[in-house]
Design a protein around this motif. Structure first.
Motif, PDB file in Angstrom:
ATOM      1  N   THR A 149       3.395 -50.187  -0.497  1.00 57.70           N
ATOM      2  CA  THR A 149       4.126 -49.966   0.760  1.00 57.70           C
ATOM      3  C   THR A 149       4.590 -48.519   0.864  1.00 57.70           C
ATOM      4  OG1 THR A 149       4.881 -52.267   0.709  1.00 57.70           O
ATOM      5  CG2 THR A 149       6.061 -50.744   2.150  1.00 57.70           C
ATOM      6  N   GLU A 150       5.130 -47.988  -0.216  1.00 53.09           N
ATOM      7  CA  GLU A 150       5.588 -46.594  -0.213  1.00 53.09           C
ATOM      8  C   GLU A 150       4.417 -45.637  -0.025  1.00 53.09           C
ATOM      9  OE1 GLU A 150       7.963 -43.448  -3.123  1.00 53.09           O
ATOM     10  OE2 GLU A 150       7.741 -45.553  -3.699  1.00 53.09           O
ATOM     11  N   LYS A 151       3.295 -45.952  -0.627  1.00 54.00           N
ATOM     12  CA  LYS A 151       2.102 -45.116  -0.501  1.00 54.00           C
ATOM     13  C   LYS A 151       1.602 -45.093   0.941  1.00 54.00           C
ATOM     14  CE  LYS A 151      -2.617 -44.952  -2.379  1.00 54.00           C
ATOM     15  NZ  LYS A 151      -3.338 -45.731  -1.360  1.00 54.00           N
ATOM     16  N   ALA A 152       1.603 -46.255   1.583  1.00 53.49           N
ATOM     17  CA  ALA A 152       1.179 -46.305   2.983  1.00 53.49           C
ATOM     18  C   ALA A 152       2.142 -45.530   3.878  1.00 53.49           C
ATOM     19  CB  ALA A 152       1.085 -47.765   3.440  1.00 53.49           C
ATOM     20  N   ASP A 153       3.451 -45.639   3.614  1.00 53.19           N
ATOM     21  CA  ASP A 153       4.433 -44.878   4.390  1.00 53.19           C
ATOM     22  C   ASP A 153       4.246 -43.379   4.196  1.00 53.19           C
ATOM     23  OD1 ASP A 153       5.487 -47.225   5.302  1.00 53.19           O
ATOM     24  OD2 ASP A 153       7.130 -47.286   3.839  1.00 53.19           O
ATOM     25  N   ALA A 154       3.966 -42.967   2.962  1.00 54.42           N
ATOM     26  CA  ALA A 154       3.768 -41.545   2.690  1.00 54.42           C
ATOM     27  C   ALA A 154       2.531 -41.015   3.404  1.00 54.42           C
ATOM     28  CB  ALA A 154       3.653 -41.314   1.181  1.00 54.42           C
ATOM     29  N   GLU A 155       1.461 -41.802   3.417  1.00 53.91           N
ATOM     30  CA  GLU A 155       0.246 -41.376   4.103  1.00 53.91           C
ATOM     31  C   GLU A 155       0.470 -41.289   5.617  1.00 53.91           C
ATOM     32  OE1 GLU A 155      -2.576 -44.267   2.893  1.00 53.91           O
ATOM     33  OE2 GLU A 155      -2.967 -43.348   0.926  1.00 53.91           O
ATOM     34  N   GLU A 156       1.193 -42.258   6.166  1.00 54.58           N
ATOM     35  CA  GLU A 156       1.473 -42.235   7.592  1.00 54.58           C
ATOM     36  C   GLU A 156       2.380 -41.058   7.957  1.00 54.58           C
ATOM     37  OE1 GLU A 156       3.479 -45.156  11.006  1.00 54.58           O
ATOM     38  OE2 GLU A 156       3.155 -45.875   8.951  1.00 54.58           O
ATOM     39  N   ASN A 157       3.367 -40.797   7.115  1.00 50.84           N
ATOM     40  CA  ASN A 157       4.258 -39.668   7.362  1.00 50.84           C
ATOM     41  C   ASN A 157       3.504 -38.344   7.300  1.00 50.84           C
ATOM     42  OD1 ASN A 157       6.787 -38.289   7.674  1.00 50.84           O
ATOM     43  ND2 ASN A 157       6.782 -37.905   5.479  1.00 50.84           N
ATOM     44  N   GLU A 176       0.315 -37.908   7.944  1.00 47.88           N
ATOM     45  CA  GLU A 176      -0.527 -37.813   9.143  1.00 47.88           C
ATOM     46  C   GLU A 176       0.292 -37.340  10.349  1.00 47.88           C
ATOM     47  OE1 GLU A 176      -3.665 -38.167   9.687  1.00 47.88           O
ATOM     48  OE2 GLU A 176      -4.374 -38.912   7.740  1.00 47.88           O
ATOM     49  N   ASP A 177       1.501 -37.871  10.486  1.00 51.05           N
ATOM     50  CA  ASP A 177       2.351 -37.457  11.610  1.00 51.05           C
ATOM     51  C   ASP A 177       2.718 -35.984  11.515  1.00 51.05           C
ATOM     52  OD1 ASP A 177       2.247 -40.046  12.506  1.00 51.05           O
ATOM     53  OD2 ASP A 177       4.186 -40.628  11.626  1.00 51.05           O
ATOM     54  N   VAL A 178       3.059 -35.528  10.313  1.00 49.02           N
ATOM     55  CA  VAL A 178       3.427 -34.122  10.139  1.00 49.02           C
ATOM     56  C   VAL A 178       2.221 -33.218  10.368  1.00 49.02           C
ATOM     57  CG1 VAL A 178       4.257 -32.417   8.465  1.00 49.02           C
ATOM     58  CG2 VAL A 178       5.332 -34.664   8.576  1.00 49.02           C
ATOM     59  N   VAL A 199       1.583 -30.091  12.925  1.00 45.45           N
ATOM     60  CA  VAL A 199       1.041 -28.794  12.500  1.00 45.45           C
ATOM     61  C   VAL A 199      -0.174 -28.418  13.336  1.00 45.45           C
ATOM     62  CG1 VAL A 199      -0.039 -27.548  10.581  1.00 45.45           C
ATOM     63  CG2 VAL A 199       1.932 -29.026  10.156  1.00 45.45           C
ATOM     64  N   ARG A 200      -1.027 -29.400  13.622  1.00 44.89           N
ATOM     65  CA  ARG A 200      -2.208 -29.113  14.445  1.00 44.89           C
ATOM     66  C   ARG A 200      -1.792 -28.637  15.837  1.00 44.89           C
ATOM     67  NH1 ARG A 200      -4.846 -31.073  18.429  1.00 44.89           N
ATOM     68  NH2 ARG A 200      -3.357 -32.794  18.638  1.00 44.89           N
ATOM     69  N   GLY A 201      -0.728 -29.254  16.371  1.00 50.03           N
ATOM     70  CA  GLY A 201      -0.272 -28.858  17.698  1.00 50.03           C
ATOM     71  C   GLY A 201       0.214 -27.419  17.743  1.00 50.03           C
ATOM     72  N   LEU A 210       9.698 -27.543  10.647  1.00 52.37           N
ATOM     73  CA  LEU A 210       8.371 -28.093  10.378  1.00 52.37           C
ATOM     74  C   LEU A 210       7.891 -27.718   8.978  1.00 52.37           C
ATOM     75  CD1 LEU A 210       5.856 -29.573  11.408  1.00 52.37           C
ATOM     76  CD2 LEU A 210       5.049 -27.397  12.341  1.00 52.37           C
ATOM     77  N   HIS A 211       8.171 -26.499   8.564  1.00 50.95           N
ATOM     78  CA  HIS A 211       7.801 -26.055   7.218  1.00 50.95           C
ATOM     79  C   HIS A 211       8.449 -26.934   6.156  1.00 50.95           C
ATOM     80  CE1 HIS A 211       7.783 -22.605   4.052  1.00 50.95           C
ATOM     81  NE2 HIS A 211       6.758 -23.419   3.885  1.00 50.95           N
ATOM     82  N   LYS A 212       9.721 -27.249   6.353  1.00 52.74           N
ATOM     83  CA  LYS A 212      10.438 -28.117   5.420  1.00 52.74           C
ATOM     84  C   LYS A 212       9.849 -29.520   5.406  1.00 52.74           C
ATOM     85  CE  LYS A 212      15.211 -29.459   4.350  1.00 52.74           C
ATOM     86  NZ  LYS A 212      16.633 -29.318   4.767  1.00 52.74           N
ATOM     87  N   GLN A 213       9.468 -30.024   6.576  1.00 52.98           N
ATOM     88  CA  GLN A 213       8.858 -31.349   6.647  1.00 52.98           C
ATOM     89  C   GLN A 213       7.497 -31.382   5.952  1.00 52.98           C
ATOM     90  OE1 GLN A 213       8.729 -32.068  10.866  1.00 52.98           O
ATOM     91  NE2 GLN A 213      10.836 -32.844  10.959  1.00 52.98           N
ATOM     92  N   VAL A 214       6.731 -30.317   6.070  1.00 48.42           N
ATOM     93  CA  VAL A 214       5.417 -30.257   5.415  1.00 48.42           C
ATOM     94  C   VAL A 214       5.574 -30.291   3.899  1.00 48.42           C
ATOM     95  CG1 VAL A 214       3.433 -28.763   4.985  1.00 48.42           C
ATOM     96  CG2 VAL A 214       4.241 -29.104   7.316  1.00 48.42           C
ATOM     97  N   ILE A 215       6.510 -29.496   3.377  1.00 50.81           N
ATOM     98  CA  ILE A 215       6.726 -29.462   1.923  1.00 50.81           C
ATOM     99  C   ILE A 215       7.112 -30.847   1.415  1.00 50.81           C
ATOM    100  CG2 ILE A 215       8.180 -28.508   0.105  1.00 50.81           C
ATOM    101  CD1 ILE A 215       8.387 -25.951   1.764  1.00 50.81           C
ATOM    102  N   TYR A 216       8.017 -31.507   2.128  1.00 47.98           N
ATOM    103  CA  TYR A 216       8.477 -32.827   1.705  1.00 47.98           C
ATOM    104  C   TYR A 216       7.358 -33.867   1.801  1.00 47.98           C
ATOM    105  CZ  TYR A 216      10.860 -37.325   2.050  1.00 47.98           C
ATOM    106  OH  TYR A 216      11.227 -38.637   1.889  1.00 47.98           O
TER     107      TYR A 216
END
Length: 597
Positions: free
Chosen positions: A220-228, A230-232, A236-238, A294-300
């Motif tokens: 469950t944690e792995k799926a949440d991390a992958e989804e998070n 993807e959102d970040v 970044v793409r935007g 956004l930079h902080k979110q990417v690192i996390y």
């Protein structure tokens, strides 16, 4: 001799701290200042712990290196031999001052600043420093308020006149009081949980069920991390498409892209049109503040994603191994067979010592009994610690077990026994406290993950906790063995460590009340840990915890078992495909060789 002993002590502690940092931190990728601050904090705490037994044995024997005369308060002066590790007067006080004040500088000033610095998403050094100062303003203000409150208390007391020595003692007392408050909580948990964990590890069925439970939670944690992630990456793409190559903030975007995973960097690079000029009117772009966020979110997000991926593979290997143990327990051949043998060539240890037969006897027979014997020994130590913590204030008669052992050794002038007994006792106390620090997980903000997956914030937070817990832990240990005259109310020579702490009588309500009676709370904490009250409360709040009688636990265990079956089939197909590929290549090479002939 003294220089050799202290040098060996410091080198051993530095090596231990480095090995721990190498296991939990990423030496190649993390900031050098983060690694250095954590290494120094851990090393100083280990130095304090390993040097205390030498300090105790030195005080118990001779008051002067020139005329070694025993200084026991209940014995007549007698010439005695210097024990191994004896340190002459004048060395330890200087040593303790350097070690103690350096650790306090780290835990109260430098590491909190470095935590905010490492977690900041700013793109420049000055921006990171500014963020760290702002975040720590409230932090430092709270400490200043507490210190001023204690200062006012001493100032209005008519029997005391303030001096620099008293001010220093107030600061040390405040730090030790904070540390003792947290120390008792962690120690009460560790004294019960560590022996219980050793006993449960010997129960193979319980260990396998708990592993299935961890697999389901980690999935469950792995799926949440992958989804998070993807959102970040979508964010970044935007901004990557909005801010073109000629924009002033383009360097910030390039910095963010370097922190992204390689596969995402390739995708974002293909979608970037460097030949399209920036148009501020047509494409409104984010400001620098939003890019910092956004930079902080990417690192996390990247750190969390990498950690869950590594933990998933390690947990799969652990589950496969436990299932192999369950299958091999019924084997009559007494040969341990792995479902997925290691692809790496076996060394001499596996060939000649840890053979399949030796592995079978260890995994299926001896291992459980060794853990059970260890669990019984740790349980006896825990009972002795709880009893001594509740009775160390009594000096007539002496009820603390560890104080009785040390005093018996003093009467027989057995200083080697004093060192060994002090070493075993304080190491056990430290292991109970430090292992609890390593087990704690505060959501995803503080989590010490092995295999180089701990982030910079968690590493520094652990170093900060170690520096705050170790000094009161050592003072508590000296009180338990009646080496602190403030607690034992006995006239005897103080250890050098106690002398640098100053006279706690400046704050009598702490010295004669809190320091003596607060550790008794360990009894209640041990009872609460024994009945898993904390685990039950977390379970009621919605945080899934492993509880054998819970329906939710059973569902997660079944889910984890199914996930392991699926992963086992997937890995088996991969192994079969690799074997067929090797066979085909071998057949092809043999055909070419026969045609060449």
């Amino acid at each position: 001799m003294s220089a050799w002993v202290l040098g060996l002590d410091v080198c051993g502690c530095a090596l231990l701290a480095f090995l721990l940092l190498r296991r939990y931190g990423d030496l190649a990728k993390q900031h050098r200042m983060v690694l250095l601050a954590t290494l120094l904090a851990w090393c100083l705490c280990f130095i304090i712990v390993f040097t205390i037994p030498l300090d105790v044995s030195t005080v118990s024997t001779c008051s002067s290196g020139e005329s070694p005369t025993c200084t026991l308060h209940y014995l007549a002066p007698k010439v005695c031999d210097k024990p191994w590790g004896y340190i002459p007067n004048g060395i330890l006080p200087v040593f303790w001052r350097v070690v103690y004040w350096t650790s306090q500088f780290l835990t109260w000033l430098l590491i909190p600043f470095m935590q905010s610095y490492a977690r900041s998403g700013a793109f420049s050094i000055s921006g990171k420093i500014k963020t760290a100062l702002i975040e720590n303003a409230i932090y430092y203000g709270t400490y200043l308020f507490i210190f001023c409150s204690l200062l006012i208390y001493v100032a209005v007391s008519p029997q005391w006149q303030l001096s620099w020595y008293d001010l220093r003692t107030i600061g040390i007392t405040a730090a030790n009081t904070w540390g003792l408050f947290l120390l008792v909580l962690l120690l009460g948990y560790g004294l019960v949980e560590i022996p219980r964990s050793c006993w449960l590890v010997s129960c193979h069925g319980h260990l396998l069920a708990k592993t299935y439970f961890k697999v389901a939670k980690l999935m469950t944690e792995k799926a949440d991390a992958e989804e998070n992630l993807e959102d970040v990456m979508e964010d970044v793409r935007g901004v990557n498409e909005t801010i073109k190559y000629n924009h002033p903030l383009r360097k910030c975007i390039d910095t963010i892209l370097k922190k992204c995973p390689v596969e995402y960097q390739e995708k974002l690079g293909r979608n970037m049109d460097d030949y399209e000029d920036f148009d501020d009117k047509r494409n409104p772009c984010p400001n620098k503040k939003s890019l910092v966020k956004l930079h902080k979110q990417v690192i996390y997000a990247v750190q969390r994603h990498n950690r869950t991926q590594v933990q998933w593979q390690i947990l799969l290997d652990e589950a496969f191994h436990l299932e192999d143990v369950a299958k091999n327990e019924t084997s009559s051949a007494h040969q341990f067979i792995h479902s997925f043998p290691s692809s790496q060539p076996s060394g001499w240890f596996s060939k000649y010592i840890y053979t399949p037969t030796a592995e079978w006897y260890w995994e299926c027979v001896l291992r459980r009994w060794c853990y059970r014997v260890l669990a019984v020994g740790l349980s006896l130590m825990s009972v002795a610690v709880v009893w001594s913590e509740c009775t160390f204030f009594s000096t007539q008669p002496v009820l603390s077990l560890f104080a009785i052992f040390i005093q018996l050794a003093e009467r027989q002038y057995n200083y080697l026994y004093i060192q060994v007994a002090c070493f075993i006792t304080i190491i056990f106390l430290c292991y109970c406290v430090y292992s609890t620090v390593f087990r704690i997980r505060v959501f995803n903000y503080y989590y010490l993950a092995p295999h180089h997956q701990t982030d910079a914030y968690s590493l520094q937070f652990s170093g900060m906790l170690f520096c705050r817990l170790t000094p009161p832990l050592c003072l508590n240990f000296l009180g338990v063995i009646h080496m602190d005259s403030i607690i034992s109310h006995q006239q005897r020579q103080q250890t050098s460590y106690t002398s640098i702490m100053g006279s706690m009588r400046v704050l009598s309500f702490i010295a004669n009340g809190f320091y003596i009676y607060y550790p008794m709370l360990i009894v209640l904490l041990c009872i609460a840990t024994y009945f898993s009250l904390g685990t039950r409360c977390l379970n009621l709040l919605g945080f899934q915890q492993f509880m054998g009688e819970s329906d939710l636990t059973s569902d997660l265990v079944d889910e984890g078992k199914e996930l392991i079956r699926r992963e086992r089939r997937k890995r088996q197909r991969s192994e079969d495909g690799e074997n067929r590929r090797r066979v085909n290549i071998s057949f092809f090479l043999m055909s070419l060789f026969s045609l060449a002939k």
